[in-house]
Design a protein around this motif. Sequence first.
Motif, PDB file in Angstrom:
ATOM      1  N   THR A 268      28.275  38.804  -1.935  1.00  0.00           N
ATOM      2  CA  THR A 268      27.253  39.397  -2.790  1.00  0.00           C
ATOM      3  C   THR A 268      27.431  38.885  -4.216  1.00  0.00           C
ATOM      4  O   THR A 268      28.367  38.143  -4.506  1.00  0.00           O
ATOM      5  CB  THR A 268      27.346  40.937  -2.811  1.00  0.00           C
ATOM      6  N   GLY A 283      28.394  45.264  -7.280  1.00  0.00           N
ATOM      7  CA  GLY A 283      28.369  44.132  -6.358  1.00  0.00           C
ATOM      8  C   GLY A 283      29.510  44.185  -5.364  1.00  0.00           C
ATOM      9  O   GLY A 283      29.342  43.870  -4.173  1.00  0.00           O
ATOM     10  N   GLY A 287      29.323  44.551  -1.307  1.00  0.00           N
ATOM     11  CA  GLY A 287      30.016  43.606  -0.445  1.00  0.00           C
ATOM     12  C   GLY A 287      30.888  44.288   0.579  1.00  0.00           C
ATOM     13  O   GLY A 287      30.896  43.911   1.765  1.00  0.00           O
TER      14      GLY A 287
END
Length: 420
Positions: A268, A283, A287
Amino acid sequence: MRTISLKRVVVTGLGALTPIGNDVNTFWKNIKAGTSGAAPITRFDSTEFKTKFACELKGFDIEKFMEKKEARKMDLFTQYAMVAAQEAIENAGLHLDGIDKTKIGVIWASGNGGMQTFEDQIVEFTNGGFIPKFNPFFIPKLISDIAAGQIAIKYGFMGINFCTVSACASSSSALVDAFNYIRLGKAKAIVAGGSEAPITRAGIAGFNALKALSTRNEDPSVASRPFDADRDGFVMGEGGGAIILEEYEHAVKRGATIYGEMIGGAMTADAYHLTATHPEGLGAKMGMEEALEDAGLTITDVDYINAHATSTPVGDVSELKAITSTFGDHTQKLNISATKSMTGHLLGAAGAIEAIACIKATQEDIVPPTINTGTLGEGIPTNLNLTIGQAQQRTVNVAMSNTFGFGGHNAIVVFTKYKG
């Protein structure tokens, strides 16, 4: 419509070249013991540098592995790749006759490529009065993809071959790509990993300019101190890590030893900042959630997380926010550790080395420690098991490794104990 049946992907070979061991067994022994790899820089005169130490390899001699003439055609990062890959390939038996090498690939990562080659050639060019004369191996030594090519050439592997570059997430990205190609039936086995040789004048000065490196010059061995109140940046490391990922049926058919199984991965982006992680770890959280979904797991299935935890003031906090947000109450039942406290930060090679630590943890039911951490820093939860000080024995059925890179890149890999 074509229906694709996903293949199982197992680990059949490991290779490590690190600041705390030049092979997997030595690396694992020292990482369990909490050995620091940091010491004053010997590669060049660091007297005038803000940071005068790093996690260099110890006792490495490339002439034990190849002729000096061949070594001179390679940058250090490629030399490291060849040595780590050799151990993994021999460990897996992939060099044996009778294997269809058209189905064997190499996906090798490096965040920086031939830094020493670039530095040396530019200095020579400048000192030569701008005469346009370069070493004929300048470009082949410099480019990041050359290590993947060199490995394939040596062993005759004619399958998928390329380089992943996602800064410090590079070798985890290589593992995710290899995992996906194998389970989709595009390869039978892939040599995946990464190598980095960033301990150069330009490498240290550049990261110093970013204020990313620790400057604890008076006591380098304790400079990498994830989660600690006095952490002041990461310690540069070097080396390489190689993992042979292989289709399960192929591995069983040839009688390979299986060390673990890769069951999930995700990549990501933070989409936030050039060098800083997202302050809330959004993020990273996405992920980890995607990696768990990919693996078919719930949060309670995970036993151990090898944290990215580089020992920077912002990054360590944001990662723990992401972990606690992802795992909720189960976070307190996890073991979390930061092995960069021992190896330093191997940049693009970090993910492969830390994945090896995860695989060994599932094999031996031992979580390697976080060393050098005394008083927890502001924003670091006090109710988490950060495996501080010494390794801990516990059942490790599932281990996850987080890696994050400049540019906001996130790569997460998940391994499980092999049970047949």
